[in-house]
Design a protein around this motif. Structure first.
Motif, PDB file in Angstrom:
ATOM      1  N   GLY A 293       0.751  -1.207   0.200  1.00  0.00           N
ATOM      2  CA  GLY A 293      -0.004   0.049   0.066  1.00  0.00           C
ATOM      3  C   GLY A 293       0.659   1.217  -0.122  1.00  0.00           C
ATOM      4  N   GLU A 294       2.044   1.107   0.436  1.00  0.00           N
ATOM      5  CA  GLU A 294       2.818   2.405   0.290  1.00  0.00           C
ATOM      6  C   GLU A 294       3.290   2.812  -1.282  1.00  0.00           C
ATOM      7  N   VAL A 295       3.329   4.130  -1.727  1.00  0.00           N
ATOM      8  CA  VAL A 295       3.279   4.600  -2.769  1.00  0.00           C
ATOM      9  C   VAL A 295       4.550   5.507  -2.822  1.00  0.00           C
ATOM     10  N   LEU A 296       5.378   5.369  -4.154  1.00  0.00           N
ATOM     11  CA  LEU A 296       6.507   6.098  -4.375  1.00  0.00           C
ATOM     12  C   LEU A 296       6.329   6.707  -5.614  1.00  0.00           C
ATOM     13  N   SER A 297       6.090   8.003  -5.673  1.00  0.00           N
ATOM     14  CA  SER A 297       6.179   8.930  -6.900  1.00  0.00           C
ATOM     15  C   SER A 297       7.561   9.530  -7.100  1.00  0.00           C
ATOM     16  N   ALA A 298       8.212   9.000  -8.437  1.00  0.00           N
ATOM     17  CA  ALA A 298       9.349   9.329  -8.678  1.00  0.00           C
ATOM     18  C   ALA A 298       9.492   9.923 -10.090  1.00  0.00           C
ATOM     19  N   ARG A 299      10.640  10.588 -10.372  1.00  0.00           N
ATOM     20  CA  ARG A 299      10.902  11.106 -11.749  1.00  0.00           C
ATOM     21  C   ARG A 299      11.289   9.963 -12.569  1.00  0.00           C
ATOM     22  N   LEU A 332       5.533  11.575 -13.641  1.00  0.00           N
ATOM     23  CA  LEU A 332       6.359  10.808 -12.670  1.00  0.00           C
ATOM     24  C   LEU A 332       5.845   9.288 -12.950  1.00  0.00           C
ATOM     25  N   SER A 333       6.605   8.458 -12.254  1.00  0.00           N
ATOM     26  CA  SER A 333       6.337   6.843 -12.195  1.00  0.00           C
ATOM     27  C   SER A 333       5.695   6.778 -10.802  1.00  0.00           C
ATOM     28  N   ARG A 334       4.564   5.787 -10.756  1.00  0.00           N
ATOM     29  CA  ARG A 334       4.071   5.884  -9.794  1.00  0.00           C
ATOM     30  C   ARG A 334       4.143   4.397  -9.130  1.00  0.00           C
ATOM     31  N   VAL A 335       4.918   3.917  -8.297  1.00  0.00           N
ATOM     32  CA  VAL A 335       5.294   2.505  -7.892  1.00  0.00           C
ATOM     33  C   VAL A 335       4.461   2.403  -6.425  1.00  0.00           C
ATOM     34  N   THR A 336       3.769   1.131  -6.480  1.00  0.00           N
ATOM     35  CA  THR A 336       3.043   0.769  -5.282  1.00  0.00           C
ATOM     36  C   THR A 336       3.426  -0.495  -4.856  1.00  0.00           C
ATOM     37  N   VAL A 375      13.398  14.262  -6.144  1.00  0.00           N
ATOM     38  CA  VAL A 375      13.177  13.286  -7.184  1.00  0.00           C
ATOM     39  C   VAL A 375      12.347  12.481  -7.075  1.00  0.00           C
ATOM     40  N   GLY A 376      11.808  12.058  -5.711  1.00  0.00           N
ATOM     41  CA  GLY A 376      10.930  11.254  -5.214  1.00  0.00           C
ATOM     42  C   GLY A 376      10.396  11.563  -3.954  1.00  0.00           C
ATOM     43  N   VAL A 377       8.717  11.191  -3.837  1.00  0.00           N
ATOM     44  CA  VAL A 377       8.036  11.369  -2.737  1.00  0.00           C
ATOM     45  C   VAL A 377       7.322  10.049  -2.428  1.00  0.00           C
ATOM     46  N   ILE A 378       7.412   9.743  -0.993  1.00  0.00           N
ATOM     47  CA  ILE A 378       6.833   8.333  -0.611  1.00  0.00           C
ATOM     48  C   ILE A 378       5.850   8.804   0.360  1.00  0.00           C
ATOM     49  N   SER A 409       7.990  10.793   3.090  1.00  0.00           N
ATOM     50  CA  SER A 409       9.389  10.634   2.892  1.00  0.00           C
ATOM     51  C   SER A 409       9.617  11.394   1.685  1.00  0.00           C
ATOM     52  N   LEU A 410      10.929  12.048   1.525  1.00  0.00           N
ATOM     53  CA  LEU A 410      11.371  12.462   0.522  1.00  0.00           C
ATOM     54  C   LEU A 410      12.654  11.844   0.002  1.00  0.00           C
ATOM     55  N   VAL A 411      12.882  12.067  -1.307  1.00  0.00           N
ATOM     56  CA  VAL A 411      14.074  11.558  -1.977  1.00  0.00           C
ATOM     57  C   VAL A 411      14.768  12.820  -2.576  1.00  0.00           C
ATOM     58  N   VAL A 412      15.815  13.447  -2.126  1.00  0.00           N
ATOM     59  CA  VAL A 412      16.501  14.702  -2.690  1.00  0.00           C
ATOM     60  C   VAL A 412      17.681  14.223  -3.068  1.00  0.00           C
ATOM     61  N   GLN A 413      18.124  15.188  -4.247  1.00  0.00           N
ATOM     62  CA  GLN A 413      19.360  14.864  -4.847  1.00  0.00           C
ATOM     63  C   GLN A 413      20.193  16.127  -4.849  1.00  0.00           C
ATOM     64  N   GLY A 414      21.471  15.813  -4.670  1.00  0.00           N
ATOM     65  CA  GLY A 414      22.422  17.030  -4.488  1.00  0.00           C
ATOM     66  C   GLY A 414      23.697  16.393  -5.503  1.00  0.00           C
ATOM     67  N   THR A 415      24.655  17.265  -5.476  1.00  0.00           N
ATOM     68  CA  THR A 415      25.996  17.229  -6.279  1.00  0.00           C
ATOM     69  C   THR A 415      26.951  17.139  -5.378  1.00  0.00           C
ATOM     70  N   GLY A 416      28.008  16.082  -5.548  1.00  0.00           N
ATOM     71  CA  GLY A 416      29.164  15.812  -4.687  1.00  0.00           C
ATOM     72  C   GLY A 416      28.873  15.170  -3.405  1.00  0.00           C
ATOM     73  N   ASP A 417      27.836  15.496  -2.811  1.00  0.00           N
ATOM     74  CA  ASP A 417      27.569  14.744  -1.524  1.00  0.00           C
ATOM     75  C   ASP A 417      26.095  15.392  -0.994  1.00  0.00           C
ATOM     76  N   VAL A 418      25.567  14.918  -0.146  1.00  0.00           N
ATOM     77  CA  VAL A 418      24.614  15.473   0.580  1.00  0.00           C
ATOM     78  C   VAL A 418      24.219  15.202   2.037  1.00  0.00           C
ATOM     79  N   ARG A 419      24.394  16.297   2.870  1.00  0.00           N
ATOM     80  CA  ARG A 419      24.586  15.959   4.269  1.00  0.00           C
ATOM     81  C   ARG A 419      23.341  16.874   4.949  1.00  0.00           C
ATOM     82  N   ALA A 420      23.118  16.184   6.185  1.00  0.00           N
ATOM     83  CA  ALA A 420      21.947  16.764   7.146  1.00  0.00           C
ATOM     84  C   ALA A 420      22.799  17.466   8.164  1.00  0.00           C
ATOM     85  N   GLU A 421      22.916  18.869   8.589  1.00  0.00           N
ATOM     86  CA  GLU A 421      23.776  19.390   9.460  1.00  0.00           C
ATOM     87  C   GLU A 421      22.722  19.862  10.601  1.00  0.00           C
ATOM     88  N   GLN A 422      23.020  19.610  11.797  1.00  0.00           N
ATOM     89  CA  GLN A 422      22.372  20.089  12.950  1.00  0.00           C
ATOM     90  C   GLN A 422      23.241  21.265  13.513  1.00  0.00           C
TER      91      GLN A 422
END
Length: 504
Positions: A293-299, A332-336, A375-378, A409-422
């Motif tokens: 039942g979980e859905v992914l909408s991605a490019r 988008l492609s919708r994957v279920t 690039v994608g939303v869950i 959930s989100l799937v994000v795209q970055g160049t070189g690397d992607v970091r989450a900083e607090q």
């Protein structure tokens, strides 16, 4: 030593750029002049025009000086002649009075000597009488009187001409036939006038050549090369001057006047205690496991090997069609996910330096993300927008913020690397072009970059984002350079600015 070398290199590059701009302009003119003989002729004609103009102006000055001297000499001659003729008239009048008295005396003597008896005696041949001598003396006196009177009339006529106010000095001397007005000056004036006519004709010929298109080009360069040099100097100096002004004057004012952004409003306070956000390490290829039942909408171009059911989805959110289309969330492609569990693999198709990161959030007031990085939303998180105005949004060049809220959930795209900083309780600064998004519960402000010299050299931006709070923000290691085509870069830069202001 490296600092001295860097400063010296910077100065030499700027000086070289200035010299190159001026020399290039001059070389272009020389090249055109060499290729087009008409331009060379126009250059020669322009020099001849300048020379003829200077010669004509000098001759005009000489002619004016000679004319003034000649006029002064004529005026002096007229004055002198007037005095001389006036004295002559007075003296001739005295002489005429004396001669009239002489004639009267000779007439009286003749009348006394030529009585009746003397007349009869005088008729006798070979007899001489005093009457004949007196008559001869009288005739001589009358003739002398006529001569003196004629001289007086001539002198009075000359004096009348000299005193005529309607005649110029030259006309007076011409009527009198007197050349006392410096004939040498008259000859010099005639010679100078002939030279002036020749110089004027040469100037006219050169001016006609200068009025041609080639002459206008040469004249334009002569009139504009100073402005070209000034423009070249401004091109070199103005960017550094504007950067210095922005760094030391503008940004301190912005820093004092700004108020940090708070995108999570009071209406999100109810969900704040249960809100959570977590991130996974960035990967080049990201595997997404979907439960039933979980859905992914991605490019579509990012979807690689996939299991389960796949359908197309025209837009991510029909309630925000413009945002979905402008962000690239269309087609988008919708994957279920199914009961056996579904695995979908996401990878960037045309950028080997891209990394993908998964962001999971629950009951969240909003994760601010530039949609171009998504690039994608869950799941089905809510798409929201917030508008903010003031010093801080204008300094960040962004007045609208796009958020994904709720659970998903989100799937994000970055160049070189992607970091989450607090920030972890301390303010953390990051270059704006590297920021991909942030938790809406953070306080967002702007700060001036600390390093002035790299900013002056164009290596760093003036404004950096400042995040304060206990929640993460997302950043990428680098940005794509884009197309090398200058026209394409110009259009991309223009639309990128508009997109940044509107939150994309």
């Amino acid at each position: 030593m490296r600092l001295v070398s860097a400063v010296l290199g910077f100065a030499l590059r700027k000086a070289g750029l200035f010299v190159a701009l001026v020399v290039t302009s001059f070389l272009v003119l020389l090249l055109v002049s060499a290729l087009v003989p008409t331009l060379r002729e126009a250059e020669a004609q322009r020099d001849r025009l300048v020379q003829a103009t200077q010669e004509r102006e000098g001759l005009e000055r000489d002619l004016e000086a000679l004319q003034d001297s000649y006029d002064a000499a004529q005026s002096e001659a007229v004055t002198s002649l007037g005095d001389t003729v006036g004295a002559e008239v007075e003296g001739t009048r005295d002489d005429l009075e004396d001669q009239e008295a002489e004639v009267a005396d000779r007439r009286e003597e003749r009348d006394e000597a030529c009585g009746t008896i003397e007349s009869l005696v005088g008729q006798i041949p070979y007899v001489t009488t005093p009457c004949e001598a007196k008559q001869a003396a009288y005739d001589a006196a009358v003739e002398a009187q006529r001569t003196v009177k004629a001289g007086l009339e001539r002198a009075e006529a000359d004096l009348e001409v000299l005193r005529d106010p309607t005649l110029s000095d030259a006309e007076k001397l011409d009527r009198l036939g007197d050349d006392a007005g410096r004939p040498d000056l008259a000859r010099q004036i005639a010679s100078t006038q002939a030279q002036l006519e020749r110089a004027t004709a040469e100037q006219t010929s050169a001016q006609e050549a200068q009025d041609s298109w080639a002459g206008r080009v040469v004249d334009l360069w002569d009139r504009s090369w100073r402005w070209l040099a000034l423009v070249a100097l401004l091109v070199i100096v103005m960017p550094a001057a504007l950067r210095t002004l922005s760094y030391f004057v503008l940004m301190p004012l912005v820093s004092r006047a700004q108020r940090p952004l708070e995108l999570a409003g009071d209406d999100d306070a109810a969900t704040a205690p249960t809100a959570s956000l977590s991130t996974a390490p960035a990967e080049r290829t990201l595997a997404v496991h979907l439960v039933e039942g979980e859905v992914l909408s991605a490019r579509s171009e990012h979807v690689r090997p996939v299991q389960g059911s796949v359908r197309s989805r025209l837009l991510y959110d029909w309630s925000s069609p413009f945002i979905s289309f402008a962000a690239g969330l269309y087609g988008l492609s919708r994957v279920t996910g199914d009961a056996e569990g579904t695995l979908a693999t996401l990878a960037t198709p045309d950028d080997p330096d891209s990394y993908l990161m998964r962001i999971d959030f629950t009951d969240h007031p909003g994760v601010v993300v530039h949609p171009r990085h998504v690039v994608g939303v869950i799941g089905a998180p809510t798409l929201r927008t917030r508008w903010r105005w003031g010093i801080t949004p204008l300094a960040r060049w962004q007045v609208r913020y796009i958020m994904f809220a709720g659970t998903g959930s989100l799937v994000v795209q970055g160049t070189g690397d992607v970091r989450a900083e607090q920030p972890a309780g301390r303010s953390t600064r990051m270059d704006q072009n590297l920021v991909m998004g942030f938790d809406s519960r953070l306080h967002v402000g702007v700060r001036r970059t600390e390093a002035f010299v790299p900013y002056l050299w164009g290596r760093t931006a003036l404004v950096t984002d400042e995040f304060t709070g206990a929640h993460p923000f997302l950043w990428q290691k680098s940005t794509t350079a884009g197309s090398a085509n200058p026209v394409t870069r110009t259009f991309n830069a223009f639309f990128s600015v508009i997109g940044k202001v509107l939150g994309f």
